[in-house]
Design a protein around this motif. Structure first.
Motif, PDB file in Angstrom:
ATOM      1  N   MET A 277      27.943  45.984  33.827  1.00  0.00           N
ATOM      2  CA  MET A 277      28.154  47.252  34.772  1.00  0.00           C
ATOM      3  C   MET A 277      26.749  47.801  35.023  1.00  0.00           C
ATOM      4  O   MET A 277      26.480  48.046  36.445  1.00  0.00           O
ATOM      5  N   GLU A 278      25.989  47.637  34.017  1.00  0.00           N
ATOM      6  CA  GLU A 278      24.565  48.421  34.247  1.00  0.00           C
ATOM      7  C   GLU A 278      23.826  47.397  35.349  1.00  0.00           C
ATOM      8  O   GLU A 278      23.091  48.017  36.244  1.00  0.00           O
ATOM      9  N   ALA A 279      24.207  46.100  34.996  1.00  0.00           N
ATOM     10  CA  ALA A 279      23.299  45.283  35.916  1.00  0.00           C
ATOM     11  C   ALA A 279      23.842  45.255  37.349  1.00  0.00           C
ATOM     12  O   ALA A 279      22.964  45.163  38.180  1.00  0.00           O
TER      13      ALA A 279
ATOM     14  N   GLU B  98      29.527  39.790  37.232  1.00  0.00           N
ATOM     15  CA  GLU B  98      30.495  40.075  36.230  1.00  0.00           C
ATOM     16  C   GLU B  98      30.607  41.683  36.069  1.00  0.00           C
ATOM     17  O   GLU B  98      31.587  42.212  36.115  1.00  0.00           O
ATOM     18  N   GLY B  99      29.603  42.372  36.444  1.00  0.00           N
ATOM     19  CA  GLY B  99      29.588  43.703  36.734  1.00  0.00           C
ATOM     20  C   GLY B  99      30.513  44.112  37.698  1.00  0.00           C
ATOM     21  O   GLY B  99      31.270  45.330  37.675  1.00  0.00           O
ATOM     22  N   HIS B 100      30.236  43.382  38.765  1.00  0.00           N
ATOM     23  CA  HIS B 100      30.928  43.402  40.044  1.00  0.00           C
ATOM     24  C   HIS B 100      32.451  43.717  39.847  1.00  0.00           C
ATOM     25  O   HIS B 100      33.121  44.331  39.937  1.00  0.00           O
ATOM     26  N   ARG B 101      32.829  42.717  39.041  1.00  0.00           N
ATOM     27  CA  ARG B 101      34.235  42.145  38.534  1.00  0.00           C
ATOM     28  C   ARG B 101      34.820  43.348  37.742  1.00  0.00           C
ATOM     29  O   ARG B 101      35.794  44.265  37.920  1.00  0.00           O
ATOM     30  N   VAL B 102      34.058  43.991  36.641  1.00  0.00           N
ATOM     31  CA  VAL B 102      34.477  44.981  35.892  1.00  0.00           C
ATOM     32  C   VAL B 102      34.653  46.282  36.691  1.00  0.00           C
ATOM     33  O   VAL B 102      35.572  47.248  36.526  1.00  0.00           O
ATOM     34  N   PHE B 103      33.529  46.538  37.446  1.00  0.00           N
ATOM     35  CA  PHE B 103      33.557  47.825  37.998  1.00  0.00           C
ATOM     36  C   PHE B 103      34.759  48.063  38.933  1.00  0.00           C
ATOM     37  O   PHE B 103      35.079  48.972  39.398  1.00  0.00           O
ATOM     38  N   HIS B 104      35.064  46.763  39.608  1.00  0.00           N
ATOM     39  CA  HIS B 104      36.305  46.879  40.540  1.00  0.00           C
ATOM     40  C   HIS B 104      37.760  46.821  40.033  1.00  0.00           C
ATOM     41  O   HIS B 104      38.594  46.789  40.602  1.00  0.00           O
ATOM     42  N   ASP B 105      37.765  46.896  38.668  1.00  0.00           N
ATOM     43  CA  ASP B 105      39.041  46.251  37.929  1.00  0.00           C
ATOM     44  C   ASP B 105      39.355  47.419  37.094  1.00  0.00           C
ATOM     45  O   ASP B 105      38.566  47.530  36.059  1.00  0.00           O
ATOM     46  N   ALA B 106      40.230  48.300  37.006  1.00  0.00           N
ATOM     47  CA  ALA B 106      40.636  49.391  36.196  1.00  0.00           C
ATOM     48  C   ALA B 106      41.122  49.082  34.776  1.00  0.00           C
ATOM     49  O   ALA B 106      40.556  49.645  33.898  1.00  0.00           O
ATOM     50  N   LYS B 107      41.643  48.027  34.617  1.00  0.00           N
ATOM     51  CA  LYS B 107      42.091  47.294  33.417  1.00  0.00           C
ATOM     52  C   LYS B 107      40.783  46.862  32.578  1.00  0.00           C
ATOM     53  O   LYS B 107      40.785  47.104  31.338  1.00  0.00           O
TER      54      LYS B 107
ATOM     55  N   VAL C 219      37.836  47.611  32.509  1.00  0.00           N
ATOM     56  CA  VAL C 219      36.920  48.765  32.368  1.00  0.00           C
ATOM     57  C   VAL C 219      37.685  49.564  31.040  1.00  0.00           C
ATOM     58  O   VAL C 219      36.929  50.205  30.457  1.00  0.00           O
ATOM     59  N   GLY C 220      38.911  49.400  30.786  1.00  0.00           N
ATOM     60  CA  GLY C 220      39.641  49.912  29.930  1.00  0.00           C
ATOM     61  C   GLY C 220      40.214  51.165  30.196  1.00  0.00           C
ATOM     62  O   GLY C 220      40.778  52.018  29.666  1.00  0.00           O
ATOM     63  N   GLY C 221      40.236  51.568  31.671  1.00  0.00           N
ATOM     64  CA  GLY C 221      41.057  52.735  31.884  1.00  0.00           C
ATOM     65  C   GLY C 221      42.601  52.431  31.799  1.00  0.00           C
ATOM     66  O   GLY C 221      43.256  51.347  31.827  1.00  0.00           O
ATOM     67  N   THR C 222      43.212  53.656  31.688  1.00  0.00           N
ATOM     68  CA  THR C 222      44.548  53.629  31.678  1.00  0.00           C
ATOM     69  C   THR C 222      45.334  54.628  32.699  1.00  0.00           C
ATOM     70  O   THR C 222      46.482  54.344  32.718  1.00  0.00           O
ATOM     71  N   VAL C 223      44.799  54.899  33.822  1.00  0.00           N
ATOM     72  CA  VAL C 223      45.317  55.503  34.774  1.00  0.00           C
ATOM     73  C   VAL C 223      45.000  54.833  35.998  1.00  0.00           C
ATOM     74  O   VAL C 223      45.135  55.315  37.059  1.00  0.00           O
ATOM     75  N   ALA C 224      44.782  53.435  35.838  1.00  0.00           N
ATOM     76  CA  ALA C 224      44.568  52.545  37.196  1.00  0.00           C
ATOM     77  C   ALA C 224      43.584  53.017  37.953  1.00  0.00           C
ATOM     78  O   ALA C 224      43.758  53.138  39.366  1.00  0.00           O
ATOM     79  N   ILE C 225      42.528  53.866  37.633  1.00  0.00           N
ATOM     80  CA  ILE C 225      41.415  54.526  38.512  1.00  0.00           C
ATOM     81  C   ILE C 225      40.280  53.213  38.180  1.00  0.00           C
ATOM     82  O   ILE C 225      40.011  53.289  37.051  1.00  0.00           O
ATOM     83  N   SER C 226      39.794  52.655  39.321  1.00  0.00           N
ATOM     84  CA  SER C 226      38.594  51.839  38.956  1.00  0.00           C
ATOM     85  C   SER C 226      37.314  52.680  39.471  1.00  0.00           C
ATOM     86  O   SER C 226      37.417  53.374  40.345  1.00  0.00           O
ATOM     87  N   CYS C 227      36.274  52.171  38.896  1.00  0.00           N
ATOM     88  CA  CYS C 227      34.853  52.769  39.282  1.00  0.00           C
ATOM     89  C   CYS C 227      34.775  52.814  40.788  1.00  0.00           C
ATOM     90  O   CYS C 227      33.892  53.697  41.293  1.00  0.00           O
ATOM     91  N   ASP C 228      35.113  51.799  41.443  1.00  0.00           N
ATOM     92  CA  ASP C 228      34.692  51.482  42.948  1.00  0.00           C
ATOM     93  C   ASP C 228      35.511  52.637  43.506  1.00  0.00           C
ATOM     94  O   ASP C 228      35.224  52.790  44.910  1.00  0.00           O
TER      95      ASP C 228
END
Lengths: 262, 418, 374
Positions: free
Chosen positions: A244-246, A170-179, A181-190
């Motif tokens: 994400m921490e996980a 689940e963390g992997h999913r959120v980490f790789h998905d800008a939306k 994680v709540g981002g507004t500029v389409a930048i994802s953590c990965d």
């Protein structure tokens, strides 16, 4: 087993315990096009003959009648042998060996979908009757028993491991998905942290320059959500934060803890 | 002129705990003992301090006996002078704003461009600068000081010999090391006095750590309560008055490493002073960079920025709100903030809450004076701040920030650090 | 002042002192005259300050033999979204264009290193083209995977022409390769074009195939280089690195060995590549490799496989919108090899010289990072 290079007819599909027989002709009865055909020689002993994808090489598995169940190990051996033959025939071919099995730090638990297999579950210990066997066996082993912490079975461990992996996924999913994680500029953590590299969770707690004070991993995650990805910071108990921490910790398995390191 | 001596500081400031045996004097509320120990290895003696006090206020240190240190660092004005740029002998105007001496001991370097590493180094330079105090050489200063009997005797008693230029600087620095300022409403709020800050001020503190992004350079915490990272950033102040790019390109071909004196002259006299930290390090990324000043007592030490070009704190926030002035050397952390008018008011209210209690009257006066100028806002550019014009970056959605102080993020203020 | 023989340092200080002395009394025009003289005198006497900063606008002559034959600039990896969604990447690309336009003298041309759009969408590519129109010097485009895999290059070809081409300039042969082809991984998974693009866009997405030039591309390259004299300097532009750095992140070209074999016979070969968003240098055999900076964001260094010749750049600070990013300039030398200047924003520029690579790192080592990469 020895290799024969001969043109012939009839082949056997390599099946793991399937044992179904299909001749070349029957499989392709409806195909009108003149596809190149691999003419597989029929074994004189009625043994299994395996054809290789290069259209030329075949291998007769001696002692194994056609059809029959072939175990995985045997199948692996057959493949290895065929490949060896092919490589001898094609010495110039660029063949990348499979990557060595060393423990890459960032790859310690590669979070690739689909789910990694959970630990193999022993057949014994599943049913009520085998419980008695299990209990008997445990009684003979010299380990503290009863309601003591740690007296859990492999099945328990398998379940728990799968739950952990689920959180990591689940963390992997959120980490790789800008939306997500709540981002507004389409930048994802990965984008800056592929495979969670450069997240260095083993260095927390430390003075985090960007925050102007001492921080833990989740403070920095929230900072990154706010700044590079321009989202709203997550609450401490938000499941996305935990996931994400996980995931981040999972990528750094085996790295020495060094809090305060910059 | 009121001189706040070391003894005076003890009585004026409310002391949170007694001085500990290692020699650290009692510090005003909010200041960090750890930081004091890091910056002052051996606290000054009362004799040195008294001597330094005298020298600090003595106009005879200038060539025509008209200017003393206290002229530009007036104790009554929170050790600044309320002017945009410093004025020295013969009414000559320099290029830089006078920073406050309060808490200057805690700074990593002195001057807006950090060209002096210690308080002693700093003290030596204005005396020799032709625009500020105009003495022709260190020897001239020493001769003059030796010619004054009270100084000669005081120094003889202190050091057992005639004073040198280093001794004079030492004494002044010793005095400066006692100019501590803490005990602001903010500090009292952190120790548990929840009424010390008003709601607006609290919101300002939350914005400071959140939407306004101030804490990235003006970091404040229990161990380093300066509200400054002591680094050098180009925030576009130099760029908003002139063709800064042109200037920088010329200078890059020309300027060499000078010693402190050469840089001192460049910094104060020529237009190259706008290059800031670059004059000291010659690093390309330091072009137009100036030191992050401390925000303690910022309310009463205006006008603001290295050239005093921003008159009120509202102007300062306006400048940051639009992301500074774009120039090729602009610090990468600068971007538009999208602050609304009420948010700006709250931020300014918080900044005023960093004023020490000693300057309560001055604070009232300054606040009134700055409020009066509020209608005229030359720096404001709402279109850019809100992103309707220009490309000054994107914004995060406004988070529901809990007050950082409530979360204990500043660190303990009341208990002494080990 | 010492009496008798004066050391170099003393002479330097004296010259500087008198220079500053004059400075105080001059008006601006006279100042500039003296300054120009002074700089000239200093350079002639070899008294250039040891830490001769290499400003993008002035080609400081470090050693006389390294005076460049000509220079070209580069901008790379902008990964544009449409402006309403993400203004920051637009701002960075504009900053890069301003940097290049401010160069004096202007470069001969500007290389665009690939990944103009982030998701290959029409509006992103059009926006990129609009912004690049602002460049004064002519632009040579190169395609990246983010530009390609939404529509397999259809819009790109319409805007910028064929992805593979070559040209000659001042005696140097330039080749631009399409090196981000991938074997079909999407048909069997029944992916939509956007799904395919999203997969390719994820650096650590293991589903996508590894990059390759491909047999057709290699064949084209072979024919292009056939008639070329082996002594002609050769510069190859490629988006993927044309060597094998780190497979899981596609910092990798599958057929690198074949491509390198085609390049090896030439005396002076340099590969300039994008995709890696970091300071990266390598030498394999006689081929020198230089990576380009991105304007959008920096990548971390891979956990393994980093070429030993690379002196890593300092860790980027996420607070700064631009840290770890930038643009730069490439000086083509008389020898036919290149010196590469990384104009890192908000940092001092870093130059990686061909002599550093050619001597196996013994000479002209670029400055070390303050902190190691994690």
């Amino acid at each position: 087993m020895h290799v024969r290079n001969k043109l012939g007819i009839a082949a056997l599909g390599l099946g793991l315990g399937l044992g179904s027989l299909a001749t070349w002709q029957t499989a392709f009865a409806e195909t009108p096009s003149p596809l190149p055909q691999h003419r597989v020689p029929k074994s004189s002993d009625g043994d299994v003959v395996v054809a290789m994808c290069d259209g030329e090489t075949t291998l007769e598995v001696e002692g194994v009648k056609d059809p029959s169940t072939i175990t995985r190990d045997k199948a692996q051996a057959i493949s290895d042998e065929l490949l060896l033959a092919w490589r001898k025939k094609n010495p110039d071919a660029r063949w990348d060996a499979p990557p060595p099995k060393q423990q890459l730090v960032a790859q310690a638990n590669p979070p690739q979908p689909p789910a990694p297999a959970s630990a193999p579950v022993k057949k014994a210990g599943e049913t009520a009757s085998s419980g008695a066997d299990e209990a008997a066996r445990r009684a003979s082993a010299n380990i503290q028993a009863g309601h003591t912490y740690g007296a859990f079975s492999e099945r328990d461990e398998a379940i728990w491991k799968e739950s952990t992996e689920q959180a990591v996924r689940e963390g992997h999913r959120v980490f790789h998905d800008a939306k997500a994680v709540g981002g507004t500029v389409a930048i994802s953590c990965d984008m800056c942290h592929p495979d969670a590299s450069n997240t260095h969770p083993e260095t927390y707690p430390k003075y985090q320059v960007q925050l102007g004070r001492v921080a833990l991993l989740r403070d920095m995650i929230n900072w990154c959500i706010e700044n590079p990805t321009r989202g709203k910071p997550l609450a401490d108990d938000d499941p996305r934060m935990k996931a994400m921490e996980a995931y981040i910790y999972a990528q750094r398995k085996g790295v020495k803890l060094e809090y305060g390191k910059h | 002129m009121k001189a706040i001596s070391f003894a005076g500081a003890l009585t004026l400031a409310s002391v949170a705990f007694a001085g500990d045996p290692t020699g650290t004097p009692p510090l005003p509320l909010g200041l960090s003992a750890k930081l004091y120990q890091l910056t002052v290895p051996k606290p000054p003696t009362p004799a040195e301090v008294a001597l330094g006090d005298k020298l600090f206020n003595d106009k005879r240190l200038s060539v025509d006996d008209s200017v003393s240190c206290a002229t530009c660092h007036d104790p009554a004005k929170a050790f600044a002078d309320g002017k945009a740029r410093a004025v020295g002998i013969k009414n000559q105007v320099g290029q830089r704003n006078s920073p406050t001496v309060l808490n200057a001991l805690f700074q990593a370097t002195q001057f807006w461009d950090g060209r002096a590493g210690t308080l002693e180094d700093q003290a030596k330079l204005p005396i020799l600068n032709p625009i500020e105090m105009g003495m022709p050489s260190p020897e001239a200063v020493v001769t003059k000081v030796r010619g004054i009997p009270e100084y000669r005797d005081a120094f003889k008693k202190l050091n057992g010999r005639e004073p040198t230029y280093d001794d004079i600087a030492s004494a002044i620095a010793a005095f400066e090391r006692t100019q501590l300022a803490g005990n602001a409403r903010f500090d009292r709020f952190l120790t548990g006095e929840s009424k010390a800050l008003s709601a607006k001020e609290k919101n300002g503190w939350a914005l400071f750590n959140g939407k306004a992004r101030c804490n990235s350079c003006h970091a404040g915490n229990a161990v380093s309560p300066l509200f400054s990272d002591q680094k050098f950033h180009n925030i576009g102040i130099a760029a908003h008055k002139q063709d800064f790019v042109q200037l920088a390109t010329e200078a890059l071909r020309v300027v060499r490493a000078g010693d402190e004196e050469q840089n001192d002259r460049l910094a104060l006299e020529t237009k190259f002073s706008e290059l800031g930290r670059f004059l000291v390090t010659r690093n390309e990324n330091d072009i137009g960079g100036f030191k992050t000043p401390t925000l303690r007592n910022v309310g009463v030490t205006g006008p603001y920025m290295h050239d005093g070009s921003l008159a009120t704190l509202w102007d300062v926030i306006d400048h940051y709100n639009k992301g500074g002035t774009d120039n090729p050397f602009l610090d990468g952390g600068m971007q538009r903030l999208g602050l609304t008018e009420p948010e700006i008011d709250d931020l300014v209210a918080f900044l005023f809450a960093l004023t020490s209690e000693d300057f309560k009257a001055l604070e009232k006066k300054e606040l009134a004076s700055q409020r009066a100028k509020k209608s005229n806002r030359p720096e404001r550019d709402t279109a850019i701040a809100l992103g309707k014009k220009g490309h000054m970056g994107d914004l995060a959605p406004n988070p529901d920030i809990k007050n950082p102080a409530d979360l204990g993020l500043y660190g303990p203020v009341a208990s002494p650090e080990k | 002042m010492r009496k008798g023989v004066k050391s170099i340092e003393t002479k330097h200080y004296e010259e500087r002192d008198s220079f500053f002395d004059g400075l105080r009394r001059l008006d601006r025009r006279a100042f500039m005259r003296i300054a120009g003289l002074s700089a000239g005198i200093a350079a002639a006497r070899g008294l250039v300050t040891p830490q001769g900063f290499q400003l993008i606008s002035v080609a400081e002559a470090a050693t006389p033999s390294a005076k460049p034959k000509f220079s070209f600039a580069y901008i790379s990896d902008s990964h544009l979204y449409k402006k309403e969604l993400n203004d920051r990447f637009v701002r960075s690309l504009l900053k890069a264009v301003d940097d290049i336009n401010r160069l004096d003298p202007q470069p001969d041309f500007v290389l665009y290193g690939g990944d103009l759009a982030q998701l290959g969408q029409k509006e992103e590519l059009d926006l990129g083209k609009e912004i690049l129109k602002g460049l004064k010097a002519p632009v040579k485009m190169m395609v990246g995977e983010h530009d390609w895999f939404l529509d397999m290059g259809e819009h790109w070809r319409g805007l910028f022409g064929e992805p593979q081409y070559s040209f000659d300039h001042k005696g140097v042969h330039f080749v631009t390769l399409m090196s981000v082809n991938e074997k079909d991984f999407w048909t069997e998974r029944k992916m939509t074009p956007m799904e395919r693009m999203q997969t390719v866009a994820g650096l650590d997405n293991g589903i996508q195939s590894r990059f390759e030039v491909g047999p057709a591309g290699r064949e084209w390259l072979k024919r292009d280089l056939e008639k070329l004299n082996k002594n002609t300097p050769l510069v190859v532009f490629s988006h993927s690195p044309l060597y094998k750095y780190y497979k899981p992140w596609n910092f990798w070209t599958d057929d690198a060995d074949e491509v390198q074999a085609l390049l090896r016979p030439f005396k002076a070969v340099t590969v300039i590549h994008g995709h890696t968003h970091q300071v990266l240098s390598n030498q394999i055999g006689n081929i020198q490799f230089h990576g380009l900076l991105s304007t959008a964001w920096p990548w971390p260094y891979a956990p393994e496989g980093l070429p030993s010749l690379t002196v890593p750049m300092n860790r980027p600070d996420p607070f700064s919108n631009f840290d770890g990013c930038g643009d730069g300039r490439i000086d083509v030398l008389e020898s036919g090899l290149v010196d590469k200047l990384y104009n890192l924003w908000d940092r001092n520029p870093v130059t990686v010289k061909s002599s550093y690579l050619a001597t196996g790192g013994k000479q002209d080592r670029p400055p070390t990072a303050k902190l190691p990469p994690y």
